[in-house]
Motif scaffolding. Sequence first.
Motif, PDB file in Angstrom:
ATOM      1  N   VAL A  64       0.775  -1.285   0.038  1.00 33.15           N
ATOM      2  CA  VAL A  64       0.139   0.209  -0.014  1.00 33.15           C
ATOM      3  C   VAL A  64       0.898   1.360  -0.089  1.00 33.15           C
ATOM      4  O   VAL A  64       0.691   2.237  -0.596  1.00 33.15           O
ATOM      5  N   ALA A  65       1.783   1.316   0.860  1.00 33.55           N
ATOM      6  CA  ALA A  65       2.868   2.376   1.021  1.00 33.55           C
ATOM      7  C   ALA A  65       3.544   2.614  -0.532  1.00 33.55           C
ATOM      8  O   ALA A  65       3.912   3.729  -0.799  1.00 33.55           O
ATOM      9  N   GLY A  66       3.735   1.575  -1.157  1.00 36.47           N
ATOM     10  CA  GLY A  66       4.426   1.638  -2.559  1.00 36.47           C
ATOM     11  C   GLY A  66       3.587   2.124  -3.479  1.00 36.47           C
ATOM     12  O   GLY A  66       4.223   3.105  -4.294  1.00 36.47           O
ATOM     13  N   ILE A  67       2.455   1.886  -3.349  1.00 36.13           N
ATOM     14  CA  ILE A  67       1.252   2.342  -4.364  1.00 36.13           C
ATOM     15  C   ILE A  67       1.152   3.833  -3.992  1.00 36.13           C
ATOM     16  O   ILE A  67       0.992   4.869  -4.792  1.00 36.13           O
ATOM     17  N   LEU A  68       1.128   4.311  -2.853  1.00 35.42           N
ATOM     18  CA  LEU A  68       0.786   5.728  -2.309  1.00 35.42           C
ATOM     19  C   LEU A  68       2.265   6.373  -2.753  1.00 35.42           C
ATOM     20  O   LEU A  68       2.053   7.581  -3.014  1.00 35.42           O
ATOM     21  N   GLY A  69       3.205   5.702  -2.567  1.00 31.58           N
ATOM     22  CA  GLY A  69       4.428   6.284  -2.915  1.00 31.58           C
ATOM     23  C   GLY A  69       4.672   6.809  -4.525  1.00 31.58           C
ATOM     24  O   GLY A  69       5.365   7.920  -4.772  1.00 31.58           O
ATOM     25  N   TRP A  70       3.881   6.298  -5.112  1.00 31.84           N
ATOM     26  CA  TRP A  70       3.575   6.580  -6.746  1.00 31.84           C
ATOM     27  C   TRP A  70       2.464   7.768  -6.981  1.00 31.84           C
ATOM     28  O   TRP A  70       2.764   8.178  -8.103  1.00 31.84           O
ATOM     29  N   THR A  71       1.639   7.789  -5.888  1.00 31.73           N
ATOM     30  CA  THR A  71       0.643   8.888  -6.151  1.00 31.73           C
ATOM     31  C   THR A  71       0.226   9.780  -5.228  1.00 31.73           C
ATOM     32  O   THR A  71       0.490  11.207  -5.496  1.00 31.73           O
TER      33      THR A  71
ATOM     34  N   LEU B  73       9.881   5.520   0.872  1.00 29.81           N
ATOM     35  CA  LEU B  73      10.465   5.228   1.927  1.00 29.81           C
ATOM     36  C   LEU B  73       9.727   4.168   2.943  1.00 29.81           C
ATOM     37  O   LEU B  73      10.593   3.137   3.474  1.00 29.81           O
ATOM     38  N   ALA B  74       8.692   4.426   3.335  1.00 31.17           N
ATOM     39  CA  ALA B  74       7.854   3.504   4.172  1.00 31.17           C
ATOM     40  C   ALA B  74       7.721   1.994   3.485  1.00 31.17           C
ATOM     41  O   ALA B  74       7.539   1.162   4.261  1.00 31.17           O
ATOM     42  N   ALA B  75       7.536   1.953   1.912  1.00 31.55           N
ATOM     43  CA  ALA B  75       7.366   0.512   1.355  1.00 31.55           C
ATOM     44  C   ALA B  75       8.704  -0.045   1.386  1.00 31.55           C
ATOM     45  O   ALA B  75       8.884  -1.059   1.778  1.00 31.55           O
ATOM     46  N   VAL B  76      10.029   0.542   1.282  1.00 29.18           N
ATOM     47  CA  VAL B  76      11.382  -0.023   1.173  1.00 29.18           C
ATOM     48  C   VAL B  76      11.387  -0.531   2.901  1.00 29.18           C
ATOM     49  O   VAL B  76      11.657  -1.967   3.174  1.00 29.18           O
ATOM     50  N   ILE B  77      11.182   0.054   3.864  1.00 31.73           N
ATOM     51  CA  ILE B  77      11.498  -0.195   5.265  1.00 31.73           C
ATOM     52  C   ILE B  77      10.400  -1.353   5.578  1.00 31.73           C
ATOM     53  O   ILE B  77      10.884  -2.450   6.081  1.00 31.73           O
ATOM     54  N   CYS B  78       9.250  -1.246   5.287  1.00 34.19           N
ATOM     55  CA  CYS B  78       8.159  -2.252   5.864  1.00 34.19           C
ATOM     56  C   CYS B  78       8.490  -3.687   5.036  1.00 34.19           C
ATOM     57  O   CYS B  78       8.135  -4.638   5.291  1.00 34.19           O
ATOM     58  N   GLY B  79       8.847  -3.414   3.765  1.00 33.11           N
ATOM     59  CA  GLY B  79       9.047  -4.502   2.958  1.00 33.11           C
ATOM     60  C   GLY B  79      10.205  -5.547   3.358  1.00 33.11           C
ATOM     61  O   GLY B  79      10.027  -6.845   3.391  1.00 33.11           O
TER      62      GLY B  79
ATOM     63  N   LEU C  94       3.820  -9.897  -1.933  1.00 36.46           N
ATOM     64  CA  LEU C  94       3.364  -8.430  -1.555  1.00 36.46           C
ATOM     65  C   LEU C  94       4.573  -7.563  -1.128  1.00 36.46           C
ATOM     66  O   LEU C  94       4.576  -6.666  -1.691  1.00 36.46           O
ATOM     67  N   ALA C  95       5.139  -8.174  -0.334  1.00 33.40           N
ATOM     68  CA  ALA C  95       6.567  -7.666   0.024  1.00 33.40           C
ATOM     69  C   ALA C  95       7.439  -7.144  -0.767  1.00 33.40           C
ATOM     70  O   ALA C  95       7.993  -6.165  -0.815  1.00 33.40           O
ATOM     71  N   VAL C  96       7.645  -8.130  -1.849  1.00 34.31           N
ATOM     72  CA  VAL C  96       8.745  -7.727  -2.889  1.00 34.31           C
ATOM     73  C   VAL C  96       8.097  -6.664  -3.872  1.00 34.31           C
ATOM     74  O   VAL C  96       8.660  -5.810  -4.256  1.00 34.31           O
TER      75      VAL C  96
ATOM     76  N   LEU D   5       8.092  -1.142  -5.898  1.00 29.28           N
ATOM     77  CA  LEU D   5       7.634   0.065  -6.281  1.00 29.28           C
ATOM     78  C   LEU D   5       8.341   1.032  -5.434  1.00 29.28           C
ATOM     79  O   LEU D   5       8.529   2.221  -5.940  1.00 29.28           O
ATOM     80  N   GLY D   6       8.614   0.861  -4.328  1.00 28.18           N
ATOM     81  CA  GLY D   6       9.393   1.700  -3.409  1.00 28.18           C
ATOM     82  C   GLY D   6      10.945   2.221  -3.883  1.00 28.18           C
ATOM     83  O   GLY D   6      11.007   3.376  -3.989  1.00 28.18           O
ATOM     84  N   TYR D   7      11.638   0.951  -4.033  1.00 29.39           N
ATOM     85  CA  TYR D   7      13.111   1.614  -4.740  1.00 29.39           C
ATOM     86  C   TYR D   7      12.685   2.155  -6.367  1.00 29.39           C
ATOM     87  O   TYR D   7      13.805   2.916  -6.541  1.00 29.39           O
ATOM     88  N   LEU D   8      11.746   1.762  -7.004  1.00 31.66           N
ATOM     89  CA  LEU D   8      11.797   2.225  -8.370  1.00 31.66           C
ATOM     90  C   LEU D   8      11.479   3.920  -8.036  1.00 31.66           C
ATOM     91  O   LEU D   8      11.968   4.782  -8.881  1.00 31.66           O
TER      92      LEU D   8
END
Length: 97
Positions: free
Chosen positions: A17-24, A32-38, A57-59, A64-67
């Motif tokens: 979810v954080a990875g998707i929010l990171g793009w929007t 940053l949250a996507a990478v840490i939580c992942g 899901l974590a991957v 998404l976070g790293y990209l």
Amino acid sequence: MNAMTRQTSTLAIVSLVAGILGWTVVPFFGSLAAVICGHMARKEIRLAPDRLEGDGLAVAGLVLGYLAIAMAVLAVIAVLLFFGGLATFLAFAASTN
């Protein structure tokens, strides 16, 4: 026989979810949250594979976070190169007059 069901890791869901929010909605902090939580989710799943699932899901959250972070770094570099080149061009044009 009582079959034990595996639960999806909450951290893996948060990472996606954080990875998707990171793009929007929240570009840098969501990524940053996507990478840490992942990373935390993958460790949690590795330590309890019989109880937890959701590595995919974590991957996905990590990707998404790293990209998004990589795209932000490239955008900053492009802006610095553009305006640095522009400043150099203007300084050179001013010195030739």
